[in-house]
Design a protein around this motif. Structure first.
Motif, PDB file in Angstrom:
ATOM      1  N   ASN A  60      13.984 -10.685  -3.515  1.00 38.98           N
ATOM      2  CA  ASN A  60      14.216 -11.861  -4.529  1.00 38.98           C
ATOM      3  C   ASN A  60      13.397 -11.761  -5.752  1.00 38.98           C
ATOM      4  N   ALA A  61      13.704 -12.730  -6.724  1.00 41.31           N
ATOM      5  CA  ALA A  61      12.912 -12.807  -8.270  1.00 41.31           C
ATOM      6  C   ALA A  61      11.401 -12.679  -7.981  1.00 41.31           C
ATOM      7  N   ASP A  62      10.890 -13.478  -7.064  1.00 37.17           N
ATOM      8  CA  ASP A  62       9.342 -13.607  -6.885  1.00 37.17           C
ATOM      9  C   ASP A  62       8.645 -12.786  -5.965  1.00 37.17           C
ATOM     10  N   SER A  63       9.444 -12.042  -5.134  1.00 39.17           N
ATOM     11  CA  SER A  63       9.079 -10.932  -4.306  1.00 39.17           C
ATOM     12  C   SER A  63       8.370 -11.660  -2.876  1.00 39.17           C
TER      13      SER A  63
ATOM     14  N   ARG B 216      15.112  -0.373  -3.179  1.00 37.96           N
ATOM     15  CA  ARG B 216      16.507  -0.765  -3.166  1.00 37.96           C
ATOM     16  C   ARG B 216      16.570  -1.838  -4.189  1.00 37.96           C
ATOM     17  N   THR B 217      17.773  -1.855  -4.944  1.00 37.71           N
ATOM     18  CA  THR B 217      18.109  -2.491  -6.163  1.00 37.71           C
ATOM     19  C   THR B 217      19.723  -2.817  -6.020  1.00 37.71           C
TER      20      THR B 217
ATOM     21  N   TYR C 173      11.378  -4.649  -0.981  1.00 35.86           N
ATOM     22  CA  TYR C 173      10.169  -5.118  -0.111  1.00 35.86           C
ATOM     23  C   TYR C 173       9.738  -6.344  -0.450  1.00 35.86           C
ATOM     24  N   TYR C 174       9.064  -7.290   0.208  1.00 30.16           N
ATOM     25  CA  TYR C 174       8.829  -8.552  -0.036  1.00 30.16           C
ATOM     26  C   TYR C 174       7.427  -8.720   0.581  1.00 30.16           C
ATOM     27  N   LYS C 175       6.440  -9.636   0.314  1.00 30.90           N
ATOM     28  CA  LYS C 175       5.122  -9.996   0.597  1.00 30.90           C
ATOM     29  C   LYS C 175       5.415 -11.105   1.617  1.00 30.90           C
ATOM     30  N   ASP C 176       4.825 -10.803   2.790  1.00 30.87           N
ATOM     31  CA  ASP C 176       4.917 -11.957   3.891  1.00 30.87           C
ATOM     32  C   ASP C 176       3.837 -12.815   3.680  1.00 30.87           C
TER      33      ASP C 176
END
Length: 132
Positions: free
Chosen positions: A28-31, A51-52, A10-13
């Protein structure tokens, strides 16, 4: 809130809400977005949906009349799998001890999955098992 981390996959929008990465992508590395796995790795999702990227496993098949002739066939295949995994899986090694057959200079990224199939001495069942 801004301090809450998103789980893997997941990532922050832009509104700081966690959004799931598209199929086949990982955080990605910085989410702040998603990216593809590097060459040689594939995205793997666990039970929680995280997921990794992990190295692609090599599937090795053991096939035979493991249920109809002797259960020793099945026990041998399982013992082989456990003993081989002791070479790189510390949890298994800690629980069952060192490998009986150590593999020197084993690539630490190597992942092998053992699939055990049975023919039950029946050609039709054997074909179906082999195709799974």
């Amino acid at each position: 809130d801004a301090m809450t981390a998103c789980k893997l996959g997941y990532y922050k929008d832009s509104n700081l809400l966690c959004q799931q990465c598209s199929e086949g992508l990982v955080t990605n590395a910085d989410s702040t977005g998603c990216e593809a796995c590097p060459f040689g790795k594939v995205p793997v999702e666990d039970e929680s949906g995280a997921r990794t990227c992990e190295f692609y496993p090599i599937q090795v098949g053991v096939y035979g009349p493991v249920t109809s002739v002797s259960t020793a066939y099945l026990a041998t295949a399982v013992a082989f799998d456990l003993d081989f995994r002791k070479n790189f899986d510390t949890a298994i090694r800690d629980r069952f001890g060192p490998p009986v057959v150590p593999v020197p200079n084993l690539n630490p990224n190597l992942r092998i999955k053992l699939q055990i199939g049975t023919s039950d001495s029946n050609p039709d069942l054997g074909v179906v098992t082999n195709l799974e």
